[in-house]
Scaffold this motif. Structure first.
Motif, PDB file in Angstrom:
ATOM      1  N   ALA A  73       0.831  -1.209   0.000  1.00 48.92           N
ATOM      2  CA  ALA A  73       0.000   0.000   0.000  1.00 48.92           C
ATOM      3  C   ALA A  73       0.864   1.257   0.000  1.00 48.92           C
ATOM      4  O   ALA A  73       0.598   2.219  -0.726  1.00 48.92           O
ATOM      5  CB  ALA A  73      -0.939  -0.015   1.204  1.00 48.92           C
ATOM      6  N   ARG A  74       1.918   1.248   0.822  1.00 50.62           N
ATOM      7  CA  ARG A  74       2.817   2.401   0.847  1.00 50.62           C
ATOM      8  C   ARG A  74       3.510   2.597  -0.494  1.00 50.62           C
ATOM      9  O   ARG A  74       3.704   3.736  -0.947  1.00 50.62           O
ATOM     10  CB  ARG A  74       3.856   2.215   1.951  1.00 50.62           C
ATOM     11  N   GLU A  75       3.896   1.488  -1.130  1.00 54.88           N
ATOM     12  CA  GLU A  75       4.528   1.594  -2.444  1.00 54.88           C
ATOM     13  C   GLU A  75       3.573   2.201  -3.464  1.00 54.88           C
ATOM     14  O   GLU A  75       3.987   2.975  -4.329  1.00 54.88           O
ATOM     15  CB  GLU A  75       4.995   0.212  -2.914  1.00 54.88           C
ATOM     16  N   MET A  76       2.298   1.846  -3.384  1.00 52.49           N
ATOM     17  CA  MET A  76       1.307   2.421  -4.300  1.00 52.49           C
ATOM     18  C   MET A  76       1.209   3.933  -4.116  1.00 52.49           C
ATOM     19  O   MET A  76       1.127   4.689  -5.091  1.00 52.49           O
ATOM     20  CB  MET A  76      -0.059   1.775  -4.071  1.00 52.49           C
ATOM     21  N   TYR A  77       1.204   4.365  -2.856  1.00 56.42           N
ATOM     22  CA  TYR A  77       1.158   5.801  -2.602  1.00 56.42           C
ATOM     23  C   TYR A  77       2.471   6.464  -2.987  1.00 56.42           C
ATOM     24  O   TYR A  77       2.493   7.605  -3.467  1.00 56.42           O
ATOM     25  CB  TYR A  77       0.821   6.067  -1.137  1.00 56.42           C
ATOM     26  N   ALA A  78       3.593   5.772  -2.787  1.00 57.86           N
ATOM     27  CA  ALA A  78       4.891   6.330  -3.147  1.00 57.86           C
ATOM     28  C   ALA A  78       4.987   6.602  -4.639  1.00 57.86           C
ATOM     29  O   ALA A  78       5.650   7.558  -5.068  1.00 57.86           O
ATOM     30  CB  ALA A  78       6.011   5.385  -2.708  1.00 57.86           C
ATOM     31  N   MET A  79       4.335   5.778  -5.456  1.00 58.45           N
ATOM     32  CA  MET A  79       4.320   6.002  -6.896  1.00 58.45           C
ATOM     33  C   MET A  79       3.611   7.308  -7.245  1.00 58.45           C
ATOM     34  O   MET A  79       3.890   7.924  -8.271  1.00 58.45           O
ATOM     35  CB  MET A  79       3.632   4.833  -7.600  1.00 58.45           C
ATOM     36  N   ASP A 107       8.393  12.400  -4.767  1.00 58.41           N
ATOM     37  CA  ASP A 107       9.365  13.258  -4.099  1.00 58.41           C
ATOM     38  C   ASP A 107       9.217  13.246  -2.579  1.00 58.41           C
ATOM     39  O   ASP A 107       9.848  14.049  -1.889  1.00 58.41           O
ATOM     40  CB  ASP A 107       9.224  14.704  -4.604  1.00 58.41           C
ATOM     41  N   GLU A 108       8.378  12.357  -2.051  1.00 61.87           N
ATOM     42  CA  GLU A 108       8.146  12.318  -0.616  1.00 61.87           C
ATOM     43  C   GLU A 108       8.514  10.938  -0.060  1.00 61.87           C
ATOM     44  O   GLU A 108       8.431   9.933  -0.756  1.00 61.87           O
ATOM     45  CB  GLU A 108       6.672  12.607  -0.290  1.00 61.87           C
ATOM     46  N   ASP A 109       8.883  10.923   1.198  1.00 63.41           N
ATOM     47  CA  ASP A 109       9.152   9.675   1.904  1.00 63.41           C
ATOM     48  C   ASP A 109       7.881   9.279   2.663  1.00 63.41           C
ATOM     49  O   ASP A 109       7.507   9.923   3.645  1.00 63.41           O
ATOM     50  CB  ASP A 109      10.313   9.855   2.879  1.00 63.41           C
ATOM     51  N   VAL A 110       7.220   8.229   2.183  1.00 63.41           N
ATOM     52  CA  VAL A 110       5.965   7.801   2.815  1.00 63.41           C
ATOM     53  C   VAL A 110       6.164   6.492   3.580  1.00 63.41           C
ATOM     54  O   VAL A 110       5.193   5.867   4.005  1.00 63.41           O
ATOM     55  CB  VAL A 110       4.848   7.632   1.752  1.00 63.41           C
ATOM     56  N   SER A 111       7.411   6.091   3.775  1.00 64.85           N
ATOM     57  CA  SER A 111       7.688   4.768   4.334  1.00 64.85           C
ATOM     58  C   SER A 111       7.233   4.621   5.780  1.00 64.85           C
ATOM     59  O   SER A 111       7.066   3.492   6.259  1.00 64.85           O
ATOM     60  CB  SER A 111       9.187   4.460   4.232  1.00 64.85           C
ATOM     61  N   GLN A 112       7.021   5.751   6.481  1.00 65.46           N
ATOM     62  CA  GLN A 112       6.624   5.667   7.885  1.00 65.46           C
ATOM     63  C   GLN A 112       5.189   6.137   8.117  1.00 65.46           C
ATOM     64  O   GLN A 112       4.740   6.177   9.268  1.00 65.46           O
ATOM     65  CB  GLN A 112       7.585   6.511   8.743  1.00 65.46           C
ATOM     66  N   THR A 136       1.131   6.175   8.250  1.00 61.96           N
ATOM     67  CA  THR A 136       0.047   5.207   8.467  1.00 61.96           C
ATOM     68  C   THR A 136      -0.926   5.266   7.299  1.00 61.96           C
ATOM     69  O   THR A 136      -0.887   6.189   6.475  1.00 61.96           O
ATOM     70  CB  THR A 136      -0.708   5.529   9.765  1.00 61.96           C
ATOM     71  N   MET A 137      -1.833   4.308   7.244  1.00 63.63           N
ATOM     72  CA  MET A 137      -2.836   4.316   6.181  1.00 63.63           C
ATOM     73  C   MET A 137      -3.724   5.557   6.286  1.00 63.63           C
ATOM     74  O   MET A 137      -4.129   6.126   5.273  1.00 63.63           O
ATOM     75  CB  MET A 137      -3.689   3.047   6.255  1.00 63.63           C
ATOM     76  N   GLN A 138      -4.028   5.994   7.507  1.00 63.05           N
ATOM     77  CA  GLN A 138      -4.848   7.186   7.685  1.00 63.05           C
ATOM     78  C   GLN A 138      -4.137   8.423   7.129  1.00 63.05           C
ATOM     79  O   GLN A 138      -4.757   9.258   6.457  1.00 63.05           O
ATOM     80  CB  GLN A 138      -5.169   7.385   9.180  1.00 63.05           C
ATOM     81  N   GLN A 139      -2.834   8.544   7.399  1.00 59.94           N
ATOM     82  CA  GLN A 139      -2.072   9.674   6.874  1.00 59.94           C
ATOM     83  C   GLN A 139      -1.963   9.622   5.351  1.00 59.94           C
ATOM     84  O   GLN A 139      -2.056  10.654   4.674  1.00 59.94           O
ATOM     85  CB  GLN A 139      -0.681   9.685   7.505  1.00 59.94           C
ATOM     86  N   LEU A 140      -1.786   8.415   4.812  1.00 55.69           N
ATOM     87  CA  LEU A 140      -1.693   8.259   3.362  1.00 55.69           C
ATOM     88  C   LEU A 140      -3.009   8.643   2.681  1.00 55.69           C
ATOM     89  O   LEU A 140      -3.008   9.303   1.645  1.00 55.69           O
ATOM     90  CB  LEU A 140      -1.309   6.820   3.025  1.00 55.69           C
ATOM     91  N   ARG A 141      -4.112   8.227   3.274  1.00 56.88           N
ATOM     92  CA  ARG A 141      -5.417   8.593   2.694  1.00 56.88           C
ATOM     93  C   ARG A 141      -5.616  10.105   2.699  1.00 56.88           C
ATOM     94  O   ARG A 141      -6.154  10.671   1.749  1.00 56.88           O
ATOM     95  CB  ARG A 141      -6.548   7.912   3.459  1.00 56.88           C
TER      96      ARG A 141
END
Length: 316
Positions: free
Chosen positions: A123-129, A133-138, A140-145
């Motif tokens: 899921a994080r990789e999907m958002y990273a795509m 230019d951002e580091d989303v590795s840390q 949460t799903m709530q923050q990603l949404r």
């Protein structure tokens, strides 16, 4: 002596085109879909059109379409997908089976989605795509949404400003296409086309459309996951551009624009690569889509299928 299997033999696997190199989709309506050799035909009062099945990703079957058993058999043998859609191609009803003989990606998908850590990684990789230019590795799903929601709202606003279209919010009636305004009609048509394209690639690679990582609970959850990778790039700007012209046939104009954009942006090739990267990270080899049947032998071992292992039982 065994009798030959009736009917035309299936196309050679070596003649089939890889998923990433195929025609994205073709939409037909009010015609009869049949087979002529290794080509699918669409016939109406204007004549017959031949479509090479081995290079077709998805055939979208609109209202008034009749399809023969021979046509469906050819599509299945060629690794193409038939998708039954509604008026103007904006409703999904059902899809046919595509032929993918390797379960390698499917097994990787099932393993990843059933483990919380690996599911979060994908899921994080999907958002990273979508946030290169951002580091989303840390996050949460709530923050990603939250990040994704803000990004999509910004894409809507920018597209509206660029094409001079009045924009309020995403609003559509699933049962009444014409009840929405022009831009929402175009958005519905564009996203449906994108769903059909990604669905075709997913099943061609042997993955499950229903095992999603971000989306869940629907038979096309993984389709929605993958389509979201390209929605802001393809579907949204095209919908606003088409709406700015206020064409009489919004659905048709949108489908043709999506078709051209998918070809120009090499979406099929990217979609194939992205799915392989998400499910089998770090593997650089070209994953074979056509496999052979094997038997599980415990642990990580397999043995050849189609073999009588009765002698092993005798030895035991």
């Amino acid at each position: 002596m065994m009798k030959p299997v009736p009917g035309m033999p299936p196309p050679d696997l070596g003649q089939l085109v890889r998923a990433q190199d195929r025609i994205s989709f073709i939409y037909v309506e009010r015609c009869t879909v049949h087979r002529d050799g290794n080509a699918v035909t669409a016939t109406d009062e204007r004549g017959i059109v031949h479509i090479p099945s081995a290079s077709l990703g998805a055939l979208l079957l609109g209202p008034g379409t009749r399809v023969t058993h021979q046509a469906m058999m050819l599509l299945a043998e060629s690794g193409s997908t038939a998708v039954w859609v509604g008026e103007r191609g904006v409703r999904y009803y059902a899809h046919g089976r595509a032929l993918a003989q390797s379960s390698r990606l499917l097994e990787a998908q099932a393993i990843a989605v059933t483990n919380q850590s690996s599911r979060l990684r994908v899921a994080r990789e999907m958002y990273a795509m979508r946030f290169p230019d951002e580091d989303v590795s840390q996050l949460t799903m709530q923050q990603l949404r939250g990040r994704e929601g803000a990004r999509v709202r910004r894409v809507y606003r920018d597209a509206a400003a660029e094409y001079g279209v009045i924009w309020d919010r995403r609003d559509y009636q699933p049962d009444d296409f014409d009840a929405s305004d022009t831009v929402n009609q175009a958005l519905s048509a564009a996203t449906t086309c994108l769903y059909g394209i990604t669905h075709a690639v997913i099943v061609a690679l042997g993955c499950s459309p229903g095992l999603g990582f971000v989306h869940t609970g629907k038979d096309r959850s993984f389709v929605f996951d993958i389509a979201d990778l390209y929605k802001a790039e393809v579907a949204i700007p095209i919908a606003f551009e088409v709406a700015s012209r206020e064409p009489e046939d919004v659905g048709g104009e949108t489908r043709r624009a999506v078709r051209d954009a998918v070809h120009e942006s090499k979406i099929l090739e990217r979609c194939t690569r992205d799915i392989k990267t998400l499910l089998l990270p770090g593997e650089q080899d070209d994953i074979v889509e056509w496999g052979t049947v094997e038997l599980w032998d415990g642990g990580d071992r397999t043995v050849t299928g189609g073999t009588n292992y009765g002698a092993e039982e005798d030895n035991d």
